[in-house]
Write an enzyme that holds these catalytic residues in place. Structure first.
Site, mmCIF file in Angstrom:
data_model
loop_
_atom_site.group_PDB
_atom_site.id
_atom_site.type_symbol
_atom_site.label_atom_id
_atom_site.label_comp_id
_atom_site.label_asym_id
_atom_site.label_seq_id
_atom_site.Cartn_x
_atom_site.Cartn_y
_atom_site.Cartn_z
ATOM 1 N N SER A 12 0.722 -1.385 0.001
ATOM 2 C CA SER A 12 -0.024 0.012 -0.236
ATOM 3 C C SER A 12 0.900 1.167 0.050
ATOM 4 C CB SER A 12 -1.083 0.010 1.155
ATOM 5 O OG SER A 12 -1.933 0.911 1.018
ATOM 6 N N ASP A 71 -10.106 -4.944 -4.035
ATOM 7 C CA ASP A 71 -9.424 -3.979 -3.031
ATOM 8 C C ASP A 71 -10.189 -2.737 -2.995
ATOM 9 O OD1 ASP A 71 -7.772 -2.168 -1.470
ATOM 10 O OD2 ASP A 71 -5.922 -3.138 -2.584
ATOM 11 N N HIS A 95 -8.024 -5.565 0.570
ATOM 12 C CA HIS A 95 -6.573 -4.903 0.860
ATOM 13 C C HIS A 95 -5.808 -5.878 1.788
ATOM 14 C CE1 HIS A 95 -4.247 -1.599 0.181
ATOM 15 N NE2 HIS A 95 -4.137 -1.171 1.463
#
Length: 221
Positions: free
Chosen positions: A119, A171, A202
């Site tokens: 991320s 996600d 995620h």
């Protein structure tokens, strides 16, 4: 930004490390977030890998109402293009590059050093790896985006850097379209890049852990 240190996991063999993998966590987490991943990776026998899991500094994050939390950089807008504090991102990348240089000074061949990031940490890993002035072993981009694609100064030393991108098809935090956009941009730039999609949100899934290990084994064997 203050330097909050890093979690270092030495090879379980007890031997000295001859390779190093950095894993950069996401927004609001810290290096311990990926600590359980390390023993779960089925690495080949004989690989003596040091894992370094840095902790991001604590910063006010605009999209979270200015709340102070672990963050590699501020995110100003949660739009698809994500307006971020590029100066803070670059500063975080330079900190990671300094840690990489320390490992090189300790005797680790730069080509046996891999940068991985999840991320927000992945955006930093893109910047750090692709602008580093010594050849690295690989870049692993997990559920992330290439935030500095339009501003980065690419290093010739890593023009052939092997890159692996993983993204979840469900996600809701970093849409898969951003992972695919990074993949296409890197292909256009001539990098050897592979893309894998997983039926997840995620996160990191069990199938992905196996794929990460295979990729690390191939890069470091």
């Amino acid at each position: 930004m203050s330097d909050p240190g890093e979690l270092i996991i030495e090879p379980k063999s007890g031997r000295s490390a001859d390779a190093c993998v950095f894993i950069l966590h996401g927004l609001g987490a810290d290096g311990r977030d990926f600590e359980p991943l390390v023993p779960a990776l089925p690495l080949k026998a004989g690989l003596d890998v040091r894992f370094i899991l840095p902790h991001a500094p604590r910063l006010p994050v605009t999209i979270n109402g200015g709340m102070v939390m672990p963050a590699w950089y501020d995110i100003h807008e949660m739009s698809l293009d994500r307006r971020v504090d590029t100066a803070q991102l670059v500063a975080s990348a330079e900190r990671i590059q300094a840690l990489v240089s320390e490992q090189i000074e300790l005797g680790i061949d730069s080509r046996r050093i891999i940068l991985a990031g999840f991320s927000q940490g992945g955006a930093v890993a893109y910047q750090a790896a692709l602008s580093f002035d010594a050849p690295l072993g690989g870049l692993l981009a997990l559920s992330t985006y290439f935030a500095t694609a339009d501003t980065i100064t690419l290093a010739d030393a890593n023009s052939e850097l092997p890159i692996e991108i993983h993204h979840g098809s469900y996600d809701p935090v970093v849409p898969e379209s951003l992972g695919k956009a990074a993949h296409q941009r890197l292909k256009t730039l001539g990098y050897p890049v592979e893309y894998r999609s997983y039926p997840m949100a995620h996160a990191v899934c069990p199938q992905q852990i196996g794929d990460i290990a295979k990729w690390l084994n191939a890069r470091l064997s």
